[in-house]
Every structure is written in structure tokens, then in C-alpha cells.
Design a protein around this motif. Structure first.
Motif, PDB file in Angstrom:
ATOM      1  N   ARG A 137      -1.384 -38.551   0.774  1.00 54.66           N
ATOM      2  CA  ARG A 137      -1.119 -39.342   1.986  1.00 54.66           C
ATOM      3  C   ARG A 137      -2.043 -38.930   3.136  1.00 54.66           C
ATOM      4  O   ARG A 137      -1.604 -38.609   4.243  1.00 54.66           O
ATOM      5  CB  ARG A 137       0.354 -39.196   2.401  1.00 54.66           C
ATOM      6  CG  ARG A 137       1.344 -39.654   1.333  1.00 54.66           C
ATOM      7  CD  ARG A 137       2.780 -39.504   1.811  1.00 54.66           C
ATOM      8  NE  ARG A 137       3.738 -39.972   0.813  1.00 54.66           N
ATOM      9  CZ  ARG A 137       4.279 -39.197  -0.119  1.00 54.66           C
ATOM     10  NH1 ARG A 137       3.945 -37.921  -0.178  1.00 54.66           N
ATOM     11  NH2 ARG A 137       5.138 -39.687  -0.979  1.00 54.66           N
ATOM     12  N   PRO A 151      -4.399 -41.395  -1.342  1.00 53.37           N
ATOM     13  CA  PRO A 151      -2.967 -41.705  -1.409  1.00 53.37           C
ATOM     14  C   PRO A 151      -2.143 -40.626  -2.091  1.00 53.37           C
ATOM     15  O   PRO A 151      -0.940 -40.506  -1.835  1.00 53.37           O
ATOM     16  CB  PRO A 151      -2.919 -43.028  -2.191  1.00 53.37           C
ATOM     17  CG  PRO A 151      -4.228 -43.114  -2.907  1.00 53.37           C
ATOM     18  CD  PRO A 151      -5.218 -42.391  -2.061  1.00 53.37           C
ATOM     19  N   HIS A 197      -9.433 -42.800   1.901  1.00 53.65           N
ATOM     20  CA  HIS A 197      -7.977 -42.725   1.739  1.00 53.65           C
ATOM     21  C   HIS A 197      -7.660 -41.939   0.469  1.00 53.65           C
ATOM     22  O   HIS A 197      -8.214 -42.227  -0.598  1.00 53.65           O
ATOM     23  CB  HIS A 197      -7.381 -44.131   1.635  1.00 53.65           C
ATOM     24  CG  HIS A 197      -5.886 -44.154   1.628  1.00 53.65           C
ATOM     25  ND1 HIS A 197      -5.158 -45.197   1.090  1.00 53.65           N
ATOM     26  CD2 HIS A 197      -4.965 -43.266   2.101  1.00 53.65           C
ATOM     27  CE1 HIS A 197      -3.865 -44.953   1.228  1.00 53.65           C
ATOM     28  NE2 HIS A 197      -3.726 -43.787   1.832  1.00 53.65           N
ATOM     29  N   GLN A 206      -0.742 -47.077   9.948  1.00 44.58           N
ATOM     30  CA  GLN A 206      -1.646 -48.200   9.767  1.00 44.58           C
ATOM     31  C   GLN A 206      -2.068 -48.812  11.104  1.00 44.58           C
ATOM     32  O   GLN A 206      -3.217 -49.241  11.273  1.00 44.58           O
ATOM     33  CB  GLN A 206      -0.998 -49.283   8.888  1.00 44.58           C
ATOM     34  CG  GLN A 206      -0.756 -48.836   7.458  1.00 44.58           C
ATOM     35  CD  GLN A 206       0.669 -48.364   7.246  1.00 44.58           C
ATOM     36  OE1 GLN A 206       1.295 -47.833   8.163  1.00 44.58           O
ATOM     37  NE2 GLN A 206       1.197 -48.562   6.048  1.00 44.58           N
ATOM     38  N   GLU A 264       5.249 -41.286   4.776  1.00 40.52           N
ATOM     39  CA  GLU A 264       5.546 -42.398   3.877  1.00 40.52           C
ATOM     40  C   GLU A 264       4.727 -43.602   4.293  1.00 40.52           C
ATOM     41  O   GLU A 264       4.435 -43.806   5.477  1.00 40.52           O
ATOM     42  CB  GLU A 264       7.038 -42.747   3.903  1.00 40.52           C
ATOM     43  CG  GLU A 264       7.959 -41.640   3.415  1.00 40.52           C
ATOM     44  CD  GLU A 264       7.784 -41.305   1.944  1.00 40.52           C
ATOM     45  OE1 GLU A 264       7.252 -42.172   1.203  1.00 40.52           O
ATOM     46  OE2 GLU A 264       8.180 -40.201   1.534  1.00 40.52           O
ATOM     47  N   ASN A 265       4.381 -44.440   3.328  1.00 45.85           N
ATOM     48  CA  ASN A 265       3.524 -45.588   3.584  1.00 45.85           C
ATOM     49  C   ASN A 265       4.153 -46.591   4.534  1.00 45.85           C
ATOM     50  O   ASN A 265       3.472 -47.206   5.349  1.00 45.85           O
ATOM     51  CB  ASN A 265       3.178 -46.268   2.263  1.00 45.85           C
ATOM     52  CG  ASN A 265       1.777 -46.844   2.254  1.00 45.85           C
ATOM     53  OD1 ASN A 265       0.912 -46.399   3.002  1.00 45.85           O
ATOM     54  ND2 ASN A 265       1.556 -47.837   1.419  1.00 45.85           N
ATOM     55  N   ASP A 266       5.464 -46.793   4.427  1.00 48.86           N
ATOM     56  CA  ASP A 266       6.133 -47.857   5.177  1.00 48.86           C
ATOM     57  C   ASP A 266       7.062 -47.314   6.261  1.00 48.86           C
ATOM     58  O   ASP A 266       7.981 -48.004   6.691  1.00 48.86           O
ATOM     59  CB  ASP A 266       6.915 -48.760   4.224  1.00 48.86           C
ATOM     60  CG  ASP A 266       7.927 -47.990   3.390  1.00 48.86           C
ATOM     61  OD1 ASP A 266       7.921 -46.740   3.452  1.00 48.86           O
ATOM     62  OD2 ASP A 266       8.718 -48.633   2.674  1.00 48.86           O
TER      63      ASP A 266
END
Length: 282
Positions: free
Chosen positions: A190, A187, A185, A120, A224-226
Motif C-alpha cells: 500500500r 499495492p 504504486h 487517491q 486501505e484502498n477505500d
């Protein structure tokens, strides 16, 4: 957390374009020095098939096949991709290839794995032109001219930008780009795609070199997103490459690409630090 990111010297400089506030969707940006005729977004936007082909291209390179036979770029008339840079640092790797297109343009391809920043924050640096103008002295002008929606500077964006980039050396005029940038995007796998291409029919400044033929696509893949860690593939060309001196192209193909890459990484880390300070972390 949802953020944004930007470009640098050569070849990274053109692929990566940033966030400025366009006040209204499908309207002119009030501060724009050039008026953009009503822009036909549907005519120039990336198709779903085109986006899938870019994702397939990324899969090829991840699996070690930079040529990607049968892929999106394989049928273009050009020389074979030639590796011009390959480096490995503590937290990231970078490979750079280039090739000559039949029209004389140089096309670049960069691939990197980065372990120590969030995707991000990397996206923030790619899309945020306000932040870009804080640290990049090569930016002469960077602003939106028209947007299709209110997603400017974020995922889902479709905006036309004007960007004037200074060039090194007193004899090299600034380059002027007018381009459509879209951000997608996916998701489910990813993946984020930043796609930019030239927009015809817009007058240029008198003392700049107008870039008439330009395309840049960046494919970002995260685990992974985080969590920190992602890869990106950037494929880029423009017609200005035909007039660049040999010494500049040699630098851009190697040390210049690594220098640009490192600077962008440092700005991503700076964003993370700013965020932590704002949240009260030491």
C-alpha cells in the motif's frame, strides 16, 4: 476511484508536480515553448533498488528515526536534520526538518499523518496541473514536454515537465524547473512513490532563475484502498535554496510549510465534495 494531486509555496512547492495532457507517448507536447531533445528516459529513471531505499527511508521515519542510519540519505555530506516545525490539528499532524548540504543547499523533510481524506484525492492534487492552475496563483507555467508512455498524470507515469513558479517580492525572479516525474504504486504494501529530478540541457526563459540541481521524493502509505487516512514523507532539495533570503527560509521552515500543507488538504476536501455532488450526494 482513481484520482490525482499538487504542490504549494516552499518546500512543498517543488516536490509536488501535476497532471497536464501530453497528447502522445515519447513525443513533444505541441504547446511547449521549449523543444526537448530526444530524452533518454532509461538514463534518468529511478532504479528498483532506489525505490526500495526510499521505502526503507519511510519506514525509518515512521518508527521515529529521521536520521535513518545506513539509509539512502545518511551517506550524503550534510548537517544533521533539525526539527523546525511540529504541529497537530484535529485531523492531521505535520513535522518539518531541514539540514544544510555541503554545497550550501537546504534540504527539507516533511512527514504527516492525515485522517480525514482519501489517499487517491491527495494523489490527484499532486498530479493534476489543470486543477492546480485553478487555485494556485503562484504557477506561471506548468506543462508536459515529453512522456515515455500514455500514463501521464496517473500511476505509471514517466514524463518530463516544465514548471515556472512565481516568487514573492519584486526582487525575486521566478524559478524555472525542467524535471522528470515518475509515479509508482506498490499495492502489496500500500505504497505510492512520486519521484522527480532535474533534467539537464534545456534552455530557460530569460527572466527566470533556472533550477539546475533538484530532487524530490514523496512516499505515500495508506491503510486501505477505500478508506480515508494515510501518511506521506517528502524529502526535497534544490539549488535555488542557496540564494533565498533568510526571512523567506525561516517562514518556509515553519508557518509556510503548515500553510502549504493546509491548503493542499483543503483542495483534497474540495475534490471529494465535487465528486459527491457529481454523484448526486448532498
Amino acid at each position: 476511484m482513481m484520482s490525482r494531486c499538487a504542490n504549494i509555496a516552499i518546500p512543498l512547492s517543488a516536490a509536488i508536480m501535476f497532471k497536464c495532457k501530453a497528447k502522445n507517448s515519447v513525443t513533444q507536447a505541441k504547446s511547449s515553448p521549449n523543444k526537448l531533445p530526444d530524452f533518454d528516459f532509461k538514463k534518468y529513471k529511478k532504479s528498483q533498488d532506489g525505490l526500495q531505499r526510499e521505502r526503507n527511508e519511510n519506514d525509518c521515519v515512521v518508527n521515529g528515526d529521521v536520521f535513518c542510519g545506513g539509509g539512502k540519505y545518511a551517506d550524503e555530506q550534510a548537517t544533521d536534520w533539525k526539527l523546525s516545525h511540529d504541529s497537530l490539528n484535529k485531523n492531521d499532524s505535520l513535522k518539518v526538518w531541514n539540514r544544510k548540504r555541503l554545497n550550501g543547499e537546504t534540504e527539507y523533510r516533511l512527514y504527516s499523518n492525515i485522517e480525514n481524506i482519501y489517499w487517491q484525492d491527495f494523489l490527484e492534487v499532486q498530479l493534476n496541473c489543470d486543477y492546480r492552475k485553478e487555485w494556485d496563483s503562484w504557477v506561471q507555467l506548468l506543462e508536459p514536454m515529453q512522456c515515455e508512455n500514455d500514463k501521464e498524470g496517473t500511476i505509471g507515469e514517466a514524463c518530463v515537465y516544465k514548471w515556472v513558479q512565481k516568487m514573492p517580492g519584486a526582487l525575486l525572479k521566478s524559478r524555472e524547473y525542467t524535471y522528470l516525474r515518475e509515479v509508482f504504486h506498490f499495492p502489496e504494501d500500500r505504497t505510492v512513490i512520486i519521484a522527480a529530478r532535474d533534467v539537464p540541457g534545456v534552455d530557460s526563459e530569460n527572466k527566470t532563475v533556472k533550477v539546475e540541481n533538484y530532487q524530490s521524493v514523496m512516499v505515500i502509505k495508506y491503510a486501505e484502498n477505500d478508506e480515508k487516512g494515510f501518511s506521506y514523507l517528502l524529502t526535497y532539495h534544490d539549488d535555488v535554496s542557496k540564494i533565498l533570503p533568510g526571512w523567506f527560509q525561516a517562514w518556509a521552515n515553519g508557518r509556510g510549510a503548515r500553510s502549504s500543507h493546509d491548503k493542499i488538504i483543503s483542495k483534497c476536501l474540495e475534490l471529494e465534495k465535487r465528486r459527491e455532488q457529481k454523484l448526486g450526494f448532498k
